[in-house]
Structures are given as structure tokens and as C-alpha cells.
Scaffold this active site. Structure first.
Site, PDB file in Angstrom:
ATOM      1  N   TRP B 170      -9.477   2.429   9.350  1.00 49.84           N
ATOM      2  CA  TRP B 170     -10.510   3.006   8.479  1.00 49.84           C
ATOM      3  C   TRP B 170     -10.697   2.154   7.224  1.00 49.84           C
ATOM      4  O   TRP B 170     -11.794   2.072   6.665  1.00 49.84           O
ATOM      5  CB  TRP B 170     -10.160   4.452   8.128  1.00 49.84           C
ATOM      6  N   LYS B 202     -11.338  12.351  -3.851  1.00 49.62           N
ATOM      7  CA  LYS B 202     -10.946  13.469  -4.713  1.00 49.62           C
ATOM      8  C   LYS B 202     -11.957  13.658  -5.855  1.00 49.62           C
ATOM      9  O   LYS B 202     -11.929  14.685  -6.541  1.00 49.62           O
ATOM     10  CB  LYS B 202      -9.558  13.211  -5.307  1.00 49.62           C
ATOM     11  N   GLN B 265       5.889   5.096  -2.979  1.00 43.41           N
ATOM     12  CA  GLN B 265       5.231   4.499  -1.823  1.00 43.41           C
ATOM     13  C   GLN B 265       3.722   4.816  -1.837  1.00 43.41           C
ATOM     14  O   GLN B 265       3.352   5.894  -2.299  1.00 43.41           O
ATOM     15  CB  GLN B 265       5.818   5.088  -0.522  1.00 43.41           C
ATOM     16  N   PRO B 266       2.938   3.952  -1.267  1.00 43.12           N
ATOM     17  CA  PRO B 266       1.525   4.298  -1.106  1.00 43.12           C
ATOM     18  C   PRO B 266       1.398   5.192   0.130  1.00 43.12           C
ATOM     19  O   PRO B 266       2.341   5.270   0.927  1.00 43.12           O
ATOM     20  CB  PRO B 266       0.874   2.940  -0.836  1.00 43.12           C
ATOM     21  N   TYR B 269      -0.612   1.572   4.008  1.00 44.14           N
ATOM     22  CA  TYR B 269       0.015   0.280   3.713  1.00 44.14           C
ATOM     23  C   TYR B 269      -0.963  -0.880   3.753  1.00 44.14           C
ATOM     24  O   TYR B 269      -0.817  -1.839   4.514  1.00 44.14           O
ATOM     25  CB  TYR B 269       1.229   0.057   4.624  1.00 44.14           C
ATOM     26  N   HIS B 270      -1.980  -0.746   2.882  1.00 43.19           N
ATOM     27  CA  HIS B 270      -2.913  -1.843   2.610  1.00 43.19           C
ATOM     28  C   HIS B 270      -3.133  -1.759   1.099  1.00 43.19           C
ATOM     29  O   HIS B 270      -3.597  -0.715   0.605  1.00 43.19           O
ATOM     30  CB  HIS B 270      -4.226  -1.638   3.375  1.00 43.19           C
ATOM     31  N   HIS B 272      -3.903  -1.220  -2.542  1.00 42.71           N
ATOM     32  CA  HIS B 272      -5.060  -0.674  -3.227  1.00 42.71           C
ATOM     33  C   HIS B 272      -4.633  -0.204  -4.616  1.00 42.71           C
ATOM     34  O   HIS B 272      -3.459   0.082  -4.850  1.00 42.71           O
ATOM     35  CB  HIS B 272      -5.677   0.485  -2.428  1.00 42.71           C
ATOM     36  N   VAL B 273      -5.583  -0.145  -5.511  1.00 42.38           N
ATOM     37  CA  VAL B 273      -5.307   0.178  -6.914  1.00 42.38           C
ATOM     38  C   VAL B 273      -6.155   1.374  -7.341  1.00 42.38           C
ATOM     39  O   VAL B 273      -7.340   1.455  -7.006  1.00 42.38           O
ATOM     40  CB  VAL B 273      -5.623  -1.030  -7.826  1.00 42.38           C
TER      41      VAL B 273
END
EC number: 3.6.1.59
Lengths: 332, 332
Positions: B170, B202, B265-266, B269-270, B272-273
Site C-alpha cells: 500500500w 487521523k 517501533q513504527p 517498516y518503510h 516515514h516521518v
């Protein structure tokens, strides 16, 4: 900022509710030093003469409101906050509350519940007479994120701190057991690495949900994160270990359920560490203000001068005097 | 963790209310689509027969509670939440509420206020009959703080990430403009330092109060903070500058009103900020999960292998698979 002789409680700039609690706490601080009226007296309809002038701030999320008004011709600030819903009250709440149906559809329905007053109290704090300073303090202000370099700290912030003569006498009162001695849950009296641990005033200790304790160091030569070097690693490790052990012992809350951190900027310049429940979104636990103690220790282990040289971000309100200093120095 | 092809929205692990409100909102969605009973009917003492089995979650900060129980022999979930204090109710509240003094000292006093029920309602949502799915969804999972060493990452977390084959298809769809292309507010197409910037789901974009955008990098070889080295400093600086400039231009929000950070952890796992409004207590902006981009850049400038070697804390829920891995490895 701190007034001479008055208690300064950690405030999370930008967090709506902490400022109000600061005054609430300040109120309780004074209370513990001097005798006053005790629990139990009824003061029925005391606020019936209160006239609202303005709402200073409110939070739909936290269900509170800070109001400036007048009572018996005196400037007054009233802080109202709904109380948490406690499990022990549920049985009586369900039995004795009227329900007014709003919507019903299939398995879902919503209601307005009207519990008996004694099961649904609102916490009220009254400051009367209130000064302009009180009003200003509670008024929600625009907040900015400032990136303070090491040089900024030395040339702007530090002179500012020194010029203000922020009094931390109330801190010394605690350390010397002149005040709040009965609230201390743990102490290591060592003059170099020792500290006292006591519940923060924001925590009413009625549930562990919002557990909040503060560790205040005994030594008096560390104002904030900026003063820390690798020399202080034993102190920091002692606070971490001693604090976690004491909290486990007293409240049966293990270290891995705690968030342990320092604030920068702190709201009073005597080093102290926050211990909050991990499950509690404590005011001021945001990344722009909080620094995990474990990170601080690691950073100093890697670089003894870490906090001397690096840039630190922190939130600053438009009305803060320090904001004015940075603006005058052309840094804003 | 991400399922194949599905959008993974950042969830703040440890953020109490997000999961619960999601279901509450879903419930209201259904109600608004179909007719049902309307306001006004009294259902006095409807919950008087409700038997509490367990509290699923509660929040002292938000003054709510989610309860699993039984009503008329049916599994039921009841959600109670105190209502915000509205300015319009103050006059009547002050006139008609009894005050019980708690502490009085000098200009400060605290009370328990007991307002008339109709001025102090509690919002109640009833799900009856409730399924196991309802109960599980509202159940707060215990959250722990884990301190992951560099070695833990390599021996436990990384193999786990690789074994799960978390799909970020995605994400690639967004980067390749196969999806959400119309939501992108800025793009730098450079394959090494470029990224796309778009509103997070959100944020409904109806107000700037809760502004929330995500910058997703174009390159596909950086899973998280752990993969970052000083080689990536140009990328990180570009995200910071490009993101802040784009937000200023599009929304007229300056950089000093933003909180810019990564999660560890995000939830995917790509790299991003997150760009959120400083005045918004965004889920996941807590210090135990968020890392200011400015700090990350500084850390890598000082130590190219900073995130390779140091220990990083993050919150983990009891039900998370990674929690199981750390437990099996004897680290919990």
C-alpha cells in the site's frame, strides 16, 4: 516562573491542564506548610454568588474548565474538573442513576445517565482573591517549539535563569523535612547520589492508573539537563534503580510499566525526575519536552559533554519571559 | 502488524483510547444510517440490573470507563464517559451545587462540588448483546516498556520483521501514484532523498488544531530508525526542510508550531516521518515512542552508527507477537 518562596511544580508547556494543576498544587503546597481548615466542613452553595467573567481555557478531552470571575467583589479563579469514574462506584451508579435514552438501534443504544450527586462529584479549586498573575497563568497561550543551541543556552537561557533568582526554597523544605515529610515514600540520603521520592500533587493516589511520582535530588548544584555530565551518571543510575525499586515495593508497579524522564525546560531549576505510569498520558510526556532517563544516561556514557554542546528543542509560550529573551536576541 | 494490501494506519501503542473510540464511532456510524428510537424517552434505571464482570479499560485523564457485564442474562458492554463542562451551564452549576470543603489555606481552597444530576450527566453507551469481538476490542492490553539493545534488534527484532513478510504494498501504491495520488500535498521525486507528503488518515483536515501529515520516503531500503546512518543525513534534512516548507505554504503553519518525529517501533517498516501540530497531543507523540527528527539528525552527525549500537526503549503490548519473541528469548 517561580516566585520567591513559592512552590513551582513541573508544568508541561502546551499541555492544557498542567498549568491549572500547578496552581492547584501550589495551593496544596502552601497548605502543607501551614495549618488550615481540614476535610469535612460543608460550605454549601459557596459559589452561588460567583459571576463568570471569562473562560480562560477548557478541555473537552479532560473535562475541565478554568474560569475567571468575581465572588463577593473579589477577583476569583475557579477550576472545575470532572472526576475519574471508579470501579467501586459502578454498582451504586447503575442501581441509582436515571437513564435518558438518546438513540437506540439494534444492539447499540446511547443514554445520558444522571447519577446521584455524591457519586458524580466535580473537583473544584477556588483561588480568591486571584491576582492578574493567576489569571494570566491559566489563560491558554500560543506555544512555539524553540531549538536552543548550546551557545543559546549559555548566552540567553542561563543568564535569564540567573537573573530571575528563581527560588527553590520549597524544594529545600522538602529535602530538609520541613515540609511534606510524611509524603516521602523513599529516600537515599547520600549527599552526592541521593534523592527523595514522593507522589506528585497531580496524583491523588486513589488509583494506579495515573501514578505520578517525583524524585528530587539532594545535591543543590544541578539546575537541569544542561548541567549534566558523565560525572553524574552514578547519581542518575541511582535515581533510576532506587526509584523503580521503591515504586515496585510500595505500589507493586514494575519498572517496565513506568515512564521515567526529565523535562527540558523544567519548571523549576533543581534537578528532578518524573516517574509516571506508562499507561497514563501524563501531561508533559511528549517528546518535545520529555527526555527518558535511560536515554540521558546512555548519552552521557557515550559523550560526557552531550548536554553541553547539543541543541535541545522545547516548547515555549508567547508570554513566557524566556520567549521574550530569545526574540530580543533575534533567535525567534 | 500490516496485512497484505491493507493500509496500515499508525497506531500509538499504549494510547488507551484510540481502539475504544474506534468502535464507539463505528457504532454511531450505524445509528446515523438507520432510523431508531429518538431522543426524549426515559428509560429510568435501565442499568439497575447490570452486573459488572470486568473493567475492560478506563482513563483517569479522560474520565471514562469500559465495562463488560451482563444485563438480563445477555453479555453487555457499557461505556461511561463524563461530559465536558460547558460554559452555558456554569451559572446554574454555581447556584445550585453543594460544595464540600476539602482544604483551605489562605487564598486557595479545594472542594468537591455536587451538582444537580441534570447539570452533570454521564454519557453511556450500551452494547447489548455484546459479542466476544466487542469485548476483545475494548479490552486494554497491558503495555510494557521494552529496552531493546542493538544486539536484541539484530538477534530478535530483525529476524521477526523479516519472517513476517510485512507487506508495504500500500505504501508503494502511494509512491507510484496508484493510490491516494490526489491527497499528496508535496513531492520530491529524487530517488535518494525524495519523499511524498500527505495528510494522515487521523486528520480530517477540517481544522488545523490536530494537523497531522506523513512524509513517506521514495527509497525502499530503510525500514526504521535502526537502519539510519550518517549516510542518510541529506535525506532526513530534505524531509525536514521540504516538509516544513510545504506545510507553511499549504496550511500557513510555521515550522515552530510543528512536532516532527519518527516512531520506534513504527507500525510499518518503510521509513516515514510524522508532522503534527505542536498544540495537539497526537497519539504516539510520547517520549517512549517518538524521536524528534532534529534529534535523529544531530545524533547521526555526532555518531554515524548511533542507531546501530544504542538501546532504544519502546512500548510493547502483551498480545504483540514481538512481545512473545522477546519473552521466548528471555528478555522479558
Amino acid at each position: 516562573m517561580a516566585d520567591s518562596g513559592k512552590r513551582k511544580i513541573e508544568v508541561a508547556v502546551g499541555d492544557n491542564e498542567t498549568e491549572g494543576h500547578e496552581e492547584t498544587l501550589k495551593c496544596r503546597k502552601v497548605i502543607s506548610n501551614e495549618p488550615g481548615e481540614s476535610n469535612g466542613s460543608a460550605s454549601e452553595f459557596l459559589l452561588s454568588g460567583f459571576e463568570t467573567k471569562a473562560v480562560l481555557r477548557d478541555s473537552a478531552r479532560e473535562k475541565n474548565i478554568f474560569i475567571h470571575g468575581k465572588m463577593a467583589d473579589k477577583e476569583t479563579v475557579v477550576i472545575l474538573e470532572k472526576t475519574p469514574i471508579r470501579e467501586e462506584s459502578l454498582s451504586e451508579l447503575f442501581k441509582n442513576s436515571r437513564l435518558k435514552l438518546e438513540i437506540k438501534n439494534d444492539i447499540y443504544s446511547t443514554y445520558q445517565l444522571q447519577p446521584p450527586p455524591h457519586l458524580n462529584e466535580i473537583k473544584a479549586t477556588v483561588v480568591c482573591p486571584a491576582t492578574e498573575k493567576h489569571v494570566k497563568k491559566y489563560l491558554r497561550q500560543e506555544t512555539f517549539l524553540l531549538e536552543e543551541t548550546g551557545e543559546d543556552y549559555r548566552s540567553i537561557t542561563l543568564p535569564f535563569i540567573q537573573s530571575q533568582s528563581f527560588s527553590v526554597q520549597w524544594v529545600y523544605n522538602i529535602l530538609e523535612k520541613k515540609a511534606e515529610a510524611d509524603r516521602i515514600i523513599y529516600e537515599d540520603p547520600d549527599p552526592k547520589v541521593g534523592f527523595v521520592l514522593l507522589p506528585d500533587f497531580k496524583w491523588d493516589q486513589k488509583q494506579l492508573d495515573d501514578l505520578y511520582l517525583i524524585a528530587i535530588i539532594h545535591r543543590r548544584d544541578i539546575k537541569s539537563l544542561r548541567d549534566l555530565t558523565s560525572e553524574h551518571i552514578p547519581l542518575l543510575c541511582n535515581i533510576r534503580k532506587g526509584g523503580e525499586d521503591a515504586i515496585q515495593k510500595r505500589y507493586d508497579v514494575p519498572a517496565n510499566k513506568l515512564r521515567v524522564y526529565l523535562h527540558y525546560q523544567p519548571s523549576y531549576y533543581h534537578l528532578h525526575v518524573h516517574f509516571t505510569s506508562l499507561s497514563y498520558d501524563a501531561p508533559g510526556c511528549g517528546v518535545e519536552k520529555a527526555h527518558l532517563l535511560s536515554d540521558v544516561i546512555q548519552n552521557l556514557q557515550a559523550d560526557p559533554q552531550y548536554y553541553h554542546s547539543r541543541s535541545l528543542c522545547f516548547p515555549l509560550r508567547a508570554e513566557d519571559s524566556l520567549h521574550g529573551k530569545f526574540k530580543a536576541a533575534g533567535r525567534l
